[in-house]
Scaffold this motif. Structure first.
Motif, PDB file in Angstrom:
ATOM      1  N   GLN A 171       0.828  -1.204   0.000  1.00 45.50           N
ATOM      2  CA  GLN A 171       0.000   0.000   0.000  1.00 45.50           C
ATOM      3  C   GLN A 171       0.865   1.258   0.000  1.00 45.50           C
ATOM      4  OE1 GLN A 171      -2.223  -1.045   3.485  1.00 45.50           O
ATOM      5  NE2 GLN A 171      -4.021  -1.668   2.292  1.00 45.50           N
ATOM      6  N   LEU A 172       1.977   1.231   0.723  1.00 45.20           N
ATOM      7  CA  LEU A 172       2.899   2.379   0.733  1.00 45.20           C
ATOM      8  C   LEU A 172       3.475   2.613  -0.656  1.00 45.20           C
ATOM      9  CD1 LEU A 172       4.776   1.839   4.107  1.00 45.20           C
ATOM     10  CD2 LEU A 172       3.020   3.537   3.601  1.00 45.20           C
ATOM     11  N   HIS A 173       3.840   1.542  -1.354  1.00 46.31           N
ATOM     12  CA  HIS A 173       4.362   1.677  -2.718  1.00 46.31           C
ATOM     13  C   HIS A 173       3.304   2.265  -3.649  1.00 46.31           C
ATOM     14  CE1 HIS A 173       8.413   0.039  -2.645  1.00 46.31           C
ATOM     15  NE2 HIS A 173       7.977  -0.823  -1.739  1.00 46.31           N
ATOM     16  N   LEU A 174       2.073   1.781  -3.540  1.00 44.75           N
ATOM     17  CA  LEU A 174       0.990   2.313  -4.380  1.00 44.75           C
ATOM     18  C   LEU A 174       0.757   3.799  -4.099  1.00 44.75           C
ATOM     19  CD1 LEU A 174      -1.590  -0.621  -4.183  1.00 44.75           C
ATOM     20  CD2 LEU A 174      -0.316   0.132  -6.205  1.00 44.75           C
ATOM     21  N   LEU A 175       0.747   4.162  -2.839  1.00 47.17           N
ATOM     22  CA  LEU A 175       0.537   5.558  -2.451  1.00 47.17           C
ATOM     23  C   LEU A 175       1.702   6.432  -2.922  1.00 47.17           C
ATOM     24  CD1 LEU A 175      -1.552   7.249  -1.033  1.00 47.17           C
ATOM     25  CD2 LEU A 175      -0.500   6.666   1.148  1.00 47.17           C
ATOM     26  N   LYS A 176       2.909   5.921  -2.773  1.00 47.14           N
ATOM     27  CA  LYS A 176       4.108   6.640  -3.224  1.00 47.14           C
ATOM     28  C   LYS A 176       4.038   6.878  -4.732  1.00 47.14           C
ATOM     29  CE  LYS A 176       7.986   4.441  -4.077  1.00 47.14           C
ATOM     30  NZ  LYS A 176       8.432   4.798  -5.402  1.00 47.14           N
ATOM     31  N   ASP A 177       3.661   5.854  -5.482  1.00 49.29           N
ATOM     32  CA  ASP A 177       3.548   5.999  -6.940  1.00 49.29           C
ATOM     33  C   ASP A 177       2.433   6.977  -7.318  1.00 49.29           C
ATOM     34  OD1 ASP A 177       5.616   4.208  -7.219  1.00 49.29           O
ATOM     35  OD2 ASP A 177       4.326   2.504  -7.702  1.00 49.29           O
ATOM     36  N   PHE A 178       1.324   6.918  -6.595  1.00 51.61           N
ATOM     37  CA  PHE A 178       0.194   7.820  -6.847  1.00 51.61           C
ATOM     38  C   PHE A 178       0.596   9.278  -6.616  1.00 51.61           C
ATOM     39  CE2 PHE A 178      -3.661  10.001  -5.178  1.00 51.61           C
ATOM     40  CZ  PHE A 178      -4.447   9.933  -6.317  1.00 51.61           C
ATOM     41  N   MET A 179       1.419   9.530  -5.603  1.00 51.90           N
ATOM     42  CA  MET A 179       1.816  10.893  -5.227  1.00 51.90           C
ATOM     43  C   MET A 179       3.123  11.347  -5.880  1.00 51.90           C
ATOM     44  SD  MET A 179      -0.350  12.161  -3.114  1.00 51.90           S
ATOM     45  CE  MET A 179      -1.593  11.786  -1.922  1.00 51.90           C
ATOM     46  N   ALA A 180       3.740  10.497  -6.684  1.00 51.10           N
ATOM     47  CA  ALA A 180       5.086  10.760  -7.215  1.00 51.10           C
ATOM     48  C   ALA A 180       5.251  12.101  -7.922  1.00 51.10           C
ATOM     49  CB  ALA A 180       5.506   9.624  -8.145  1.00 51.10           C
ATOM     50  N   THR A 181       4.217  12.582  -8.598  1.00 48.70           N
ATOM     51  CA  THR A 181       4.359  13.828  -9.361  1.00 48.70           C
ATOM     52  C   THR A 181       4.042  15.078  -8.544  1.00 48.70           C
ATOM     53  OG1 THR A 181       2.103  13.627 -10.196  1.00 48.70           O
ATOM     54  CG2 THR A 181       3.864  12.678 -11.557  1.00 48.70           C
ATOM     55  N   THR A 182       3.607  14.920  -7.309  1.00 49.17           N
ATOM     56  CA  THR A 182       3.327  16.093  -6.484  1.00 49.17           C
ATOM     57  C   THR A 182       4.645  16.715  -6.025  1.00 49.17           C
ATOM     58  OG1 THR A 182       3.226  14.857  -4.410  1.00 49.17           O
ATOM     59  CG2 THR A 182       1.173  15.068  -5.671  1.00 49.17           C
TER      60      THR A 182
END
Length: 186
Positions: free
Chosen positions: A13-24
């Motif tokens: 879940q942390l990896h998914l969240l990190k990828d989701f937020m990567a462009t912020t």
């Protein structure tokens, strides 16, 4: 995943969240370290705002940084006249960051008042968590100190050799780190 209690997310879940937020902005500034991005994802919370609800007030203590997930946030200031309808410089939408003042080394105040234009969802990282996770200068100094100790405990170098660590140096390094960890656990 954001709806979960911070600190209770799995590695996946942390990896998914990190990828989701990567462009912020907040995550892009940490792009040099997957570990820092993952740790930051661990502490992300979520706030739901109603239309016209204030997120923070101008000149209040900057205690969190926010990422808009859905909706719009209007930034207004007592020093700046009401922006024109087509001026989006004072609007934050999905994926944009606001409250970056909270990431600064010295405590600061918000430069604007942030108000939801409509139903809005923002991710939040509190300043104390951000500074503990992302302000790695102190941690790097500690690592450098331990590294120097390990090199010092290694075999003497000839004048033309570059400092390196041998087994004795690593042994000393791990013994010291173990002692620090054992001391902190008490």
């Amino acid at each position: 995943i954001l709806g979960m209690k911070p600190r209770s997310r799995t590695i996946k879940q942390l990896h998914l969240l990190k990828d989701f937020m990567a462009t912020t902005d907040v995550f892009a500034d940490l792009s040099h370290s997957n570990m820092l991005q993952r740790n930051l994802a661990r502490f992300l919370g979520v706030i739901h705002l109603e239309p016209k609800q204030q997120l923070y007030e101008e000149f209040s203590k900057a205690d969190a940084v926010y990422i808009v997930i859905r909706g719009r946030i209007q930034l207004c200031s007592t020093d700046v006249p009401e922006p024109k309808p087509d001026d989006l410089s004072h609007v934050r939408t999905a994926g944009q960051t606001l409250g970056a003042e909270a990431t600064q080394k010295k405590p600061s105040h918000y430069l604007y008042t942030a108000v939801a234009d409509g139903p809005t969802i923002v991710a939040v990282v509190y300043r104390d968590d951000y500074r503990r996770i992302c302000a790695t200068d102190d941690m790097q100094r500690t690592i450098d100190t331990f590294w120097a100790l390990g090199v010092q405990e290694s075999a003497p170098l000839s004048p033309d050799e570059e400092p390196c660590m041998d087994f004795d140096g690593y042994k000393q390094l791990y013994l010291r780190i173990g002692k620090v960890i054992a001391t902190k656990e008490r």
